[in-house]
Motif scaffolding. Structure first.
Motif, PDB file in Angstrom:
ATOM      1  N   ARG A 381       0.833  -1.212   0.000  1.00  0.00           N
ATOM      2  CA  ARG A 381       0.000   0.000   0.000  1.00  0.00           C
ATOM      3  C   ARG A 381       0.867   1.260   0.000  1.00  0.00           C
ATOM      4  NH1 ARG A 381      -5.427  -1.298   3.594  1.00  0.00           N
ATOM      5  NH2 ARG A 381      -5.645  -3.458   2.901  1.00  0.00           N
ATOM      6  N   ARG A 382       1.963   1.211   0.728  1.00  0.00           N
ATOM      7  CA  ARG A 382       2.865   2.359   0.746  1.00  0.00           C
ATOM      8  C   ARG A 382       3.410   2.630  -0.653  1.00  0.00           C
ATOM      9  NH1 ARG A 382       8.374   3.213   1.410  1.00  0.00           N
ATOM     10  NH2 ARG A 382       8.942   5.084   2.594  1.00  0.00           N
ATOM     11  N   ARG A 383       3.816   1.577  -1.355  1.00  0.00           N
ATOM     12  CA  ARG A 383       4.331   1.763  -2.718  1.00  0.00           C
ATOM     13  C   ARG A 383       3.237   2.323  -3.634  1.00  0.00           C
ATOM     14  NH1 ARG A 383       6.796  -3.145  -1.215  1.00  0.00           N
ATOM     15  NH2 ARG A 383       5.167  -4.380  -2.229  1.00  0.00           N
ATOM     16  N   GLU A 384       2.001   1.882  -3.437  1.00  0.00           N
ATOM     17  CA  GLU A 384       0.880   2.397  -4.241  1.00  0.00           C
ATOM     18  C   GLU A 384       0.664   3.877  -3.973  1.00  0.00           C
ATOM     19  OE1 GLU A 384      -1.234   1.782  -7.235  1.00  0.00           O
ATOM     20  OE2 GLU A 384      -0.995  -0.160  -6.207  1.00  0.00           O
ATOM     21  N   LEU A 385       0.744   4.265  -2.708  1.00  0.00           N
ATOM     22  CA  LEU A 385       0.550   5.669  -2.345  1.00  0.00           C
ATOM     23  C   LEU A 385       1.648   6.538  -2.957  1.00  0.00           C
ATOM     24  CD1 LEU A 385      -0.696   7.988  -0.719  1.00  0.00           C
ATOM     25  CD2 LEU A 385       0.628   7.220   1.248  1.00  0.00           C
ATOM     26  N   ILE A 386       2.888   6.117  -2.827  1.00  0.00           N
ATOM     27  CA  ILE A 386       3.996   6.920  -3.347  1.00  0.00           C
ATOM     28  C   ILE A 386       3.917   7.029  -4.866  1.00  0.00           C
ATOM     29  CG2 ILE A 386       6.507   6.977  -3.623  1.00  0.00           C
ATOM     30  CD1 ILE A 386       6.720   5.841  -0.786  1.00  0.00           C
ATOM     31  N   ALA A 387       3.567   5.917  -5.535  1.00  0.00           N
ATOM     32  CA  ALA A 387       3.412   5.970  -6.994  1.00  0.00           C
ATOM     33  C   ALA A 387       2.297   6.937  -7.387  1.00  0.00           C
ATOM     34  CB  ALA A 387       3.119   4.566  -7.527  1.00  0.00           C
ATOM     35  N   GLN A 461      -8.445   1.970  -3.533  1.00  0.00           N
ATOM     36  CA  GLN A 461      -8.891   3.236  -2.932  1.00  0.00           C
ATOM     37  C   GLN A 461      -7.750   4.256  -2.886  1.00  0.00           C
ATOM     38  OE1 GLN A 461     -10.423   1.502   0.741  1.00  0.00           O
ATOM     39  NE2 GLN A 461     -12.491   2.166   0.190  1.00  0.00           N
ATOM     40  N   LEU A 462      -6.521   3.789  -2.656  1.00  0.00           N
ATOM     41  CA  LEU A 462      -5.379   4.704  -2.645  1.00  0.00           C
ATOM     42  C   LEU A 462      -5.160   5.304  -4.030  1.00  0.00           C
ATOM     43  CD1 LEU A 462      -2.951   2.697  -0.352  1.00  0.00           C
ATOM     44  CD2 LEU A 462      -3.916   4.947   0.144  1.00  0.00           C
TER      45      LEU A 462
END
Length: 492
Positions: A381-387, A461-462
């Motif tokens: 999820r963190r990688r998705e948010l940063i992307a 959702q992110l």
């Protein structure tokens, strides 16, 4: 049921009047179920015939209704709502200095301001393991049959304290004994007990700038004087600590909250030397040490402490679920007795069944499996948010260099605080909950920023949240590009 009979006339008449009064005043609410006649007769010390007669009279007058096979209930057409109180808590002067200070604190509900939004990026919300509910239910069932129900242990169940000793030794390099472990109701109680044991009114506490605002609220309510010590890419700037040492220094060395950097090894050694030379205490809040994604963990500050000056605090609520409300403290030997006394005066011990369930969960490997799942999922999820930030915000945001935790700090160097407030308000209207980093500062930072929590949202959702975030930034940019009314008049 409390009913006061007036002593005038037959018992059934007294009971009828008493119940009418309770119904009309709202003490017996509309729809409330009344006690069975036998039970009420025993409670009041009257015959069952007396209660039956009173119920029949009330039923005839429409105050109560009977339901076959269920019992008697207050009629919804007769009961009045409870009359308003004559005073409200805010209408009287504070009764103590503590109450007065507590009233002056910032809003404690900051982290709940967007709870009604579909995409709420609240930070600090645990990642929920979908299988954990059923597993935890089984652990609770086991614990309920294996826990003594007649007493609690003030310091915490020995089985859980032993598991914590093993856990912090393996995970954090801390060697300790169960005698130095205290089970508490989460980090907030740990801060409260530390305030009670170490601080008198006027004593100084050094906090990182920025810092966990609930900690500063707790210390302020106890009358402490707060010192804001700056942080940089290596964490707390130890050289900025005062020569006249405060009573306590509180730090988040593994993952500075909320900015993100870890306290470097040289700074850790510098801080421990400061505590040794000045005699102050250090509180190490290791709130999310388990959640590291692409960097190896530094040893806990407590593991480097050769002078027994560090109070180590860990929590289970962050990595399991918020309703658990269990944490722990590893205490300096000299302070153990005082903290146990403070815990006794506070609540006499944390819930025993939950402690037993957690100890069993840890002993048989369930906790470690849960941590592996959560770390994998949160890393994704963190990688998705940063992307998403990079795609939709681009160079308009600067992402703090951080490799742990449950949130990402995004700085907005091209915007002022008023623009970021407008950004947050616009996002709220669009269904996106954004949180400013400003409440964690004693003084607003030069550059505004956001703490973006990603635990409560799925990867899909992110993606949607970051697209909305980009649209909100576009709206702020468009508003800034429009000339002011005065400028338009000059152009005309």
């Amino acid at each position: 049921m409390f009913l006061e009979l007036d002593g005038h006339g037959p018992h059934y008449s007294q009971l009828t009047r008493a119940m009418k009064s309770a119904i009309l005043s709202g003490r017996l609410a509309a729809g409330a179920r009344l006690p069975p006649t036998r039970v009420l007769a025993e409670d009041l010390g009257v015959s069952r015939i007396t209660v039956l007669t009173a119920y029949e009279q009330l039923r005839a007058e429409g105050y109560i209704v009977g339901r076959v096979g269920s019992g008697s209930y207050v009629s919804t057409s007769q009961a009045d709502p409870m009359p308003p109180r004559r005073t409200t808590p805010r209408s009287i002067a504070p009764l103590t200095r503590y109450a007065k200070r507590a009233r002056q604190l910032a809003d404690w509900s900051i982290t709940a301001k967007h709870r009604d939004r579909r995409l709420d990026m609240q930070y600090g919300r645990p990642q929920v393991n979908p299988t954990l509910g059923a597993i935890w239910g089984r652990e609770l069932a086991w614990a309920a049959t294996h826990t003594k129900l007649d007493c609690t242990n003030i310091q915490g169940l020995p089985a859980l304290r032993e598991q914590i000793c093993d856990y912090v030794a393996r995970r954090r390099g801390i060697r300790t004994s169960p005698d130095q472990v205290l089970i508490v109701g989460g980090t907030q109680q740990a801060v409260a007990l530390t305030s009670r044991v170490l601080l008198d009114e006027g004593d100084e506490v050094a906090l990182e700038e920025p810092h966990y605002f609930s900690a500063s609220q707790q210390f302020s309510a106890h009358g402490a004087s707060l010192l804001a010590i700056p942080t940089d890419h290596e964490g707390l700037v130890c050289s900025a600590l005062p020569k006249q040492a405060p009573r306590l220094v509180m730090v988040t060395p593994s993952h500075q909250f909320p900015a993100g950097p870890a306290l470097s090894l040289s700074r850790r050694q510098e801080l421990l030397s400061y505590a040794r030379e000045t005699g102050c205490w250090i509180m190490e809040d290791d709130y999310d040490n388990e959640l590291r994604y692409d960097a190896s963990a530094l040893p806990a500050l407590r593991s480097l402490d050769g002078d027994d000056r560090v109070i180590y605090v860990g929590t289970f609520s962050r990595v399991m679920f918020g309703a658990l409300r269990l944490g722990y403290m590893v205490l300096p030997e000299a302070l153990c007795g005082d903290f146990i006394n403070a815990k006794y005066l506070c609540d006499r011990g944390s819930p025993a069944i939950e402690q037993a369930a957690l100890a069993h969960f840890m002993e048989y490997g369930g906790f470690e499996r849960h941590l592996r799942y959560v770390t994998r999922e949160l890393g994704a999820r963190r990688r998705e948010l940063i992307a998403g930030l990079q795609q939709h915000a681009g160079d308009r945001v600067q992402i703090a260099d951080s490799h742990a935790g449950m949130h990402v700090t995004a700085w907005l160097p091209n915007y002022d605080h008023a623009q970021v407030d407008a950004l947050i308000a616009d996002a709220h209207e669009r269904g996106l909950g954004l949180y400013s980093i400003a409440p964690h500062y004693r003084k607003p930072p030069d550059v505004p920023g956001l703490a973006l929590g990603y635990c409560g949202l799925s990867r899909a959702q992110l993606q949607e949240a970051m697209q909305l975030f980009g649209e909100c930034l576009d709206a702020v940019d468009a508003a800034a590009a429009q000339p002011s009314a005065a400028a338009r008049r000059r152009q005309a």
